[in-house]
Design an enzyme around this catalytic site. Structure first.
Site, PDB file in Angstrom:
ATOM      1  N   ASP A  43      48.041  50.618  33.068  1.00  8.71           N
ATOM      2  CA  ASP A  43      46.838  49.794  33.004  1.00  8.71           C
ATOM      3  C   ASP A  43      46.072  50.015  34.314  1.00  8.71           C
ATOM      4  O   ASP A  43      46.439  49.490  35.358  1.00  8.71           O
ATOM      5  CB  ASP A  43      47.232  48.328  32.828  1.00  8.71           C
ATOM      6  N   GLN A  73      41.994  47.928  37.248  1.00  4.35           N
ATOM      7  CA  GLN A  73      41.544  47.649  38.621  1.00  4.35           C
ATOM      8  C   GLN A  73      41.569  48.882  39.511  1.00  4.35           C
ATOM      9  O   GLN A  73      40.884  48.924  40.531  1.00  4.35           O
ATOM     10  CB  GLN A  73      42.450  46.574  39.257  1.00  4.35           C
ATOM     11  N   LYS A 133      34.514  47.541  35.924  1.00  5.43           N
ATOM     12  CA  LYS A 133      35.187  47.227  37.181  1.00  5.43           C
ATOM     13  C   LYS A 133      34.999  48.341  38.200  1.00  5.43           C
ATOM     14  O   LYS A 133      35.569  48.306  39.290  1.00  5.43           O
ATOM     15  CB  LYS A 133      36.671  46.983  36.925  1.00  5.43           C
TER      16      LYS A 133
END
Ligand code: 7TS
Length: 406
Positions: A200, A203, A226
């Site tokens: 993932d 970020q 992001k």
């Protein structure tokens, strides 16, 4: 060379404003980053000059729209260093990317008794799709714990991996703690037992270079919003061999080669996974964000953010009553904390009135909150345009809040 932060910041029109009569200090970048003019203009220019549907029209606008959409895919390939654009599937964002893998790969591959291993610091979007998959297949969800510093208990990993482990899901950079995980090592150990690994990267992409070939991950998910791009667009990277054997996620236009009522032949990669009219303007904005980021130096951005985070951590430790949540050795962008006697939401409201935008809550990582015994934290998260002035404003506002509650 160091990052020219003032020049970077000047490219973000939204930052040049006041809220409640105070200079806007935007420290909620882990939720979403602001967009530079280059990204805003790319989207505007597409709608003003080239708007048309992709992959179908014979007219000039459609050809231009298709070329721009596919050029964006090539930019995403370059960002992640994927082998081929066939491995770059446009999706709504990280959440959809993970759901795609769970529904398509997971439903085809998992059986009762199989295991999925995730970590205690995952965002809900890397927990819930796997729970849903476990419910449907009878597979078992297992969890790698974190220690008091907010780091993965890597010494426990070997005992959690076995021949039943089919997938490992791990966050690259935690949105709740800021921890940067040793994903390459996790991938190496997972592959040794034959498990696939999904990283993932929601970020990570704005704060460090990503190289999916070097990592050797099987799946990598991230969101444009992001990393200075628009909302509603993101990418699922997957190894071509995996995508080839995976069934489509959704059916519809664009994902087919030939349809009769008896049989449908699916389109080639990556279109097999892109049913319906895609977010064309979003993809173009994503491409512009990548160009913009690559016009800077990722090493300089990381160094600037690291300096700021260290300074913020130093100041945080000097503030009586402040408790840091997440003090991993390898950490980026996120300062997560609680203040004795002040609920994070109250703190968030007070900071907002001072012009300081942070996030207060569980950050869609409730198990992390449970692990640290807090209902919520205040989270300040940094981006390339944040300055020491922003930290001054944050800590001035925190001191004010402390005085109010004293
Ligand atoms: N994974 C991580 C680590 C995230 O931080 C987020 C969003 C997601 C997945 C989901 O990404 P999306 O683009 O599909 O929504 N995190 C946050 C956050 O920290 N505050 O708001 C959204």
């Amino acid at each position: 060379m160091s990052l020219d932060v003032a020049a970077v910041k000047a490219q973000f029109p939204i930052l040049d404003q006041q809220v409640y009569g105070k200079r806007l200090v935007y420290l909620d970048n882990a939720a979403t980053t602001q967009k530079p003019r280059a990204v805003i203009h790319a989207i505007q220019s597409f709608y003003e000059k080239d708007n048309a549907n992709v992959h179908r029209g014979v007219h000039a606008l459609s050809e231009r729209a298709t070329a721009a959409y596919e050029a964006a895919r090539e930019k995403v390939r370059g960002l992640l260093n994927a082998c081929s654009v066939r491995e770059v599937v446009f999706v709504r964002g990280t959440t959809e990317a993970i759901n795609l893998v769970a529904q398509s790969w997971g439903m085809a591959r998992l059986r009762a008794g199989d295991e999925i291993l995730i970590t205690e610091m995952e965002h809900h979007s890397n927990i819930v799709p796997w729970q849903m998959l476990c419910e449907r297949t009878g597979a078992r969800l297992r969890v790698l714990p974190i220690n008091d510093a907010g780091e993965l208990c890597m010494e426990q990993l070997p005992s959690l991996l076995n021949e039943r482990t089919k997938l490992v899901g791990v966050v690259h950079l935690s949105n709740a703690l800021g921890t940067i995980n040793p994903v390459a090592e996790i991938i190496r150990q997972a592959h040794a037992v034959g498990a696939r690994v999904l990283v993932d990267g929601a970020q990570a992409a704005a704060h460090m270079p990503i190289d999916v070939q070097q990592l050797d991950c099987d799946f990598y998910a991230t969101s444009a919003h992001k990393m200075y791009g628009p909302t509603g667009i993101g990418v699922l990277y997957a190894k071509e061999t995996l995508l080839d054997e995976m069934p489509p996620y959704q059916g519809g236009g664009d994902m087919i080669r030939m349809v009769t009522f008896e049989h449908t032949q699916y389109n080639e990669l990556p279109y097999k996974f892109e049913a319906g009219t895609p977010n064309i303007a979003g993809a173009i904005g994503f491409g512009a964000a990548i160009d913009w980021l690559r016009g800077l130096d990722m090493g300089e951005i990381a160094a600037h953010e690291q300096n700021m985070l260290q300074e913020a951590t130093r100041r945080a430790k000097d503030l009586p009553g402040l408790r840091l949540v997440g003090e991993a050795k390898h950490r980026a962008t996120v300062l997560s904390f609680t203040m004795e006697g002040i609920h994070p939401h109250d703190l968030g409201t007070i900071l907002d009135r001072e012009g300081v935008a942070i996030r207060a809550g569980h950050h869609c990582a409730m198990p992390v909150m449970q692990r640290f015994g807090v209902p919520a934290t205040v989270r300040a998260s940094l981006a390339a345009y944040n300055t020491l002035d922003d930290l001054d404003a944050l800590f001035l506002a925190l001191e004010k809040a402390c005085a109010m509650f004293a």
